[in-house]
Design a protein around this motif. Structure first.
Motif, PDB file in Angstrom:
ATOM      1  N   GLU A 141     -32.691   2.829  24.821  1.00  0.00           N
ATOM      2  CA  GLU A 141     -32.286   3.923  24.040  1.00  0.00           C
ATOM      3  C   GLU A 141     -31.374   4.727  25.049  1.00  0.00           C
ATOM      4  O   GLU A 141     -30.197   5.423  24.342  1.00  0.00           O
ATOM      5  N   TYR A 181     -29.264   3.448  27.350  1.00  0.00           N
ATOM      6  CA  TYR A 181     -28.200   2.552  27.167  1.00  0.00           C
ATOM      7  C   TYR A 181     -27.251   2.947  26.031  1.00  0.00           C
ATOM      8  O   TYR A 181     -26.045   2.947  25.962  1.00  0.00           O
ATOM      9  N   ASP A 182     -28.031   2.796  24.870  1.00  0.00           N
ATOM     10  CA  ASP A 182     -27.172   3.105  23.485  1.00  0.00           C
ATOM     11  C   ASP A 182     -26.785   4.466  23.599  1.00  0.00           C
ATOM     12  O   ASP A 182     -25.511   4.675  23.104  1.00  0.00           O
ATOM     13  N   ARG A 183     -27.479   5.248  23.925  1.00  0.00           N
ATOM     14  CA  ARG A 183     -26.729   6.796  24.090  1.00  0.00           C
ATOM     15  C   ARG A 183     -25.488   6.786  24.857  1.00  0.00           C
ATOM     16  O   ARG A 183     -24.378   7.442  24.519  1.00  0.00           O
ATOM     17  N   TYR A 230     -23.447   4.188  26.153  1.00  0.00           N
ATOM     18  CA  TYR A 230     -22.362   3.645  25.499  1.00  0.00           C
ATOM     19  C   TYR A 230     -21.954   3.892  24.378  1.00  0.00           C
ATOM     20  O   TYR A 230     -20.513   3.934  24.357  1.00  0.00           O
ATOM     21  N   SER A 231     -22.598   4.498  23.470  1.00  0.00           N
ATOM     22  CA  SER A 231     -22.086   4.959  22.210  1.00  0.00           C
ATOM     23  C   SER A 231     -21.027   6.244  22.294  1.00  0.00           C
ATOM     24  O   SER A 231     -20.294   6.450  21.766  1.00  0.00           O
ATOM     25  N   TRP A 245     -29.338  -3.161  30.363  1.00  0.00           N
ATOM     26  CA  TRP A 245     -29.689  -2.875  28.785  1.00  0.00           C
ATOM     27  C   TRP A 245     -31.185  -2.540  28.503  1.00  0.00           C
ATOM     28  O   TRP A 245     -31.543  -2.477  27.399  1.00  0.00           O
ATOM     29  N   VAL A 268     -30.179  -5.692  22.661  1.00  0.00           N
ATOM     30  CA  VAL A 268     -29.619  -4.295  22.715  1.00  0.00           C
ATOM     31  C   VAL A 268     -28.107  -4.048  23.039  1.00  0.00           C
ATOM     32  O   VAL A 268     -27.512  -3.423  22.400  1.00  0.00           O
ATOM     33  N   CYS A 269     -27.496  -5.118  23.876  1.00  0.00           N
ATOM     34  CA  CYS A 269     -26.329  -5.096  23.851  1.00  0.00           C
ATOM     35  C   CYS A 269     -25.313  -5.419  22.384  1.00  0.00           C
ATOM     36  O   CYS A 269     -24.349  -4.657  22.147  1.00  0.00           O
ATOM     37  N   ASN A 282     -26.729  -4.910  19.425  1.00  0.00           N
ATOM     38  CA  ASN A 282     -26.657  -3.660  18.538  1.00  0.00           C
ATOM     39  C   ASN A 282     -25.499  -2.608  19.052  1.00  0.00           C
ATOM     40  O   ASN A 282     -25.003  -1.980  18.336  1.00  0.00           O
ATOM     41  N   ILE A 283     -25.507  -2.220  20.333  1.00  0.00           N
ATOM     42  CA  ILE A 283     -24.295  -1.413  20.788  1.00  0.00           C
ATOM     43  C   ILE A 283     -23.093  -1.841  20.134  1.00  0.00           C
ATOM     44  O   ILE A 283     -22.132  -1.164  19.885  1.00  0.00           O
ATOM     45  N   ASP A 297     -22.566  -1.599  16.615  1.00  0.00           N
ATOM     46  CA  ASP A 297     -22.430  -0.230  15.946  1.00  0.00           C
ATOM     47  C   ASP A 297     -21.256   0.485  16.153  1.00  0.00           C
ATOM     48  O   ASP A 297     -20.800   1.762  15.801  1.00  0.00           O
TER      49      ASP A 297
END
Length: 387
Positions: free
Chosen positions: A168, A170-172, A174-175, A202, A213-214, A216-217, A220
């Motif tokens: 989560e 990494y998602d935060r 990178y997004s 990731w 994970v990668c 999904n990023i 998105d």
């Protein structure tokens, strides 16, 4: 007949070798049609700078920029300020800024394509680093590159790997960064064989979970992602991920072991290229890519497959020492007058390793002037006590 070299071999013996005749690659001047090909470019240090090469390395700007012009003249694009340029391994963010600034200006003057690495190397990786600091570091570097007019390659972050609690985070990060950039970026997944500090990137040590994970990023934020370069040295993983990308997101191979087949592709797709080895094999890469454009698969295979033993040797474990072999090739081919590197990294490979590199380069036809290269090789042998 020239003088034979006395070369040390891995089994503790010596062999005597006389280089072959020079090979001439006839390279068309038209742009590549079917593949995008980035060469991650090395930097040439200034061996006469009166500074500490470990703490304050200096770059020979004339030869460094001349090499980039050489790559552009072959039709290749330049990936700037990446790990091939010793980013984070001798080249600091302060040094990278000047390198990016000068190279982007040079690209503009000759009409060459360039993309530049944005990372977080202002930060010292530790568990105490905050996500806000990681985001701010990325923002600073992305802003600098875009202000200079370069495309961003969003590099993997040692600081994020050190402080992230899970996927989560990494998602935060990178997004947030991807939503701020003005032009689509190239993401960069560098395996821990290239940089041990990136183990578990990731948020997972398991590659399947990390890939999810990668992906999904990317899905998105796909309107902000031009493509992704992965350097895992695993062709099957790259092909698997390539088939799971959004249709308009490119795969750039960073696999310095399996690049011929990955770039050639299969019935379901292919990879573009963003490779460190293209720095060392640039003429062969250019010829092969033109052959691919012309549908001459036999020539493509013949030219590029001959370079694979050299590449596998240069990138052998410890993989992160591959920069030494890249610079040694530039020295042998007259692109720099010396075999010195920032941070003293010329010492990262043995004389036996360099001797084998010389043999493999000659066998692949990658020594522009083999006898001139042999004279340079003899200088290195002499320094090592081999006359």
């Amino acid at each position: 007949m020239g003088k034979k070299l006395k070369l040390p071999r891995a089994n503790g013996t010596f062999s005597y070798y006389e280089p072959s005749q020079s090979s001439v690659f006839e390279i068309p001047t038209t742009p590549f049609q079917n593949r995008i090909a980035f060469s991650a470019a090395h930097v040439v240090c200034d061996p006469l700078a009166n500074t500490d090469p470990l703490t304050n390395p200096q770059i020979d700007w004339e030869d460094t920029l001349a090499y980039r012009r050489h790559l552009w003249s072959l039709g290749l694009s330049v990936a700037e300020a990446m790990d091939t340029a010793q980013r984070g391994m001798g080249l600091s963010w302060n040094g990278a800024q000047e390198l990016i600034q000068r190279s982007v200006a040079e690209a503009r003057s000759v009409g060459g394509r360039i993309a530049c690495g944005a990372g977080t190397d202002q930060l010292l990786p530790s568990a105490q680093v905050t996500l806000e600091q990681v985001e701010a570091a990325y923002e600073e570097q992305c802003s600098f590159i875009e202000n200079e007019g370069g495309q961003i390659i969003l590099m993997a972050s040692r600081a994020l790997a050190a402080c992230a609690d899970g996927p989560e985070d990494y998602d935060r990060v990178y997004s947030k960064i991807l939503q701020q950039v003005s032009q689509p970026v190239i993401l960069h997944w560098l395996g821990d064989m290239f940089d041990p500090a990136l183990k578990g990137y990731w948020g997972h040590k398991n590659i399947d979970e990390a890939m999810e994970v990668c992906l999904n990023i990317i899905w998105d934020n796909r309107e902000k992602v031009d493509g992704i370069k992965i350097s895992l040295l695993d062709a099957d993983r790259e092909i698997e991920m390539r088939r799971l990308l959004p249709e308009d997101v490119k795969m750039y191979t960073g696999d310095d072991f399996n690049y011929p087949s990955l770039i050639r592709g299969d019935e379901k797709g292919y990879s573009h290229a963003l490779l460190g080895i293209f720095d060392a094999i640039a003429p062969a890469a250019a010829v092969a890519l033109h052959a691919l454009d012309n549908g001459d698969i036999s020539k493509y295979n013949s030219v590029l497959e001959k370079t694979v033993p050299l590449s596998r040797h240069i990138f052998q474990q410890p993989t992160y020492s591959y920069k030494t072999g890249i610079v040694f090739m530039a020295y042998l081919n007259g692109h720099q007058k010396h075999f010195r590197m920032i941070g003293g990294a010329e010492s990262a490979r043995s004389i036996t390793h360099l001797s084998e590199l010389f043999l493999l380069a000659d066998e692949a036809g990658l020594l522009v002037d083999p006898h001139h290269a042999a004279n340079k090789m003899q200088k290195i042998l002499s320094i090592s006590g081999i006359e």
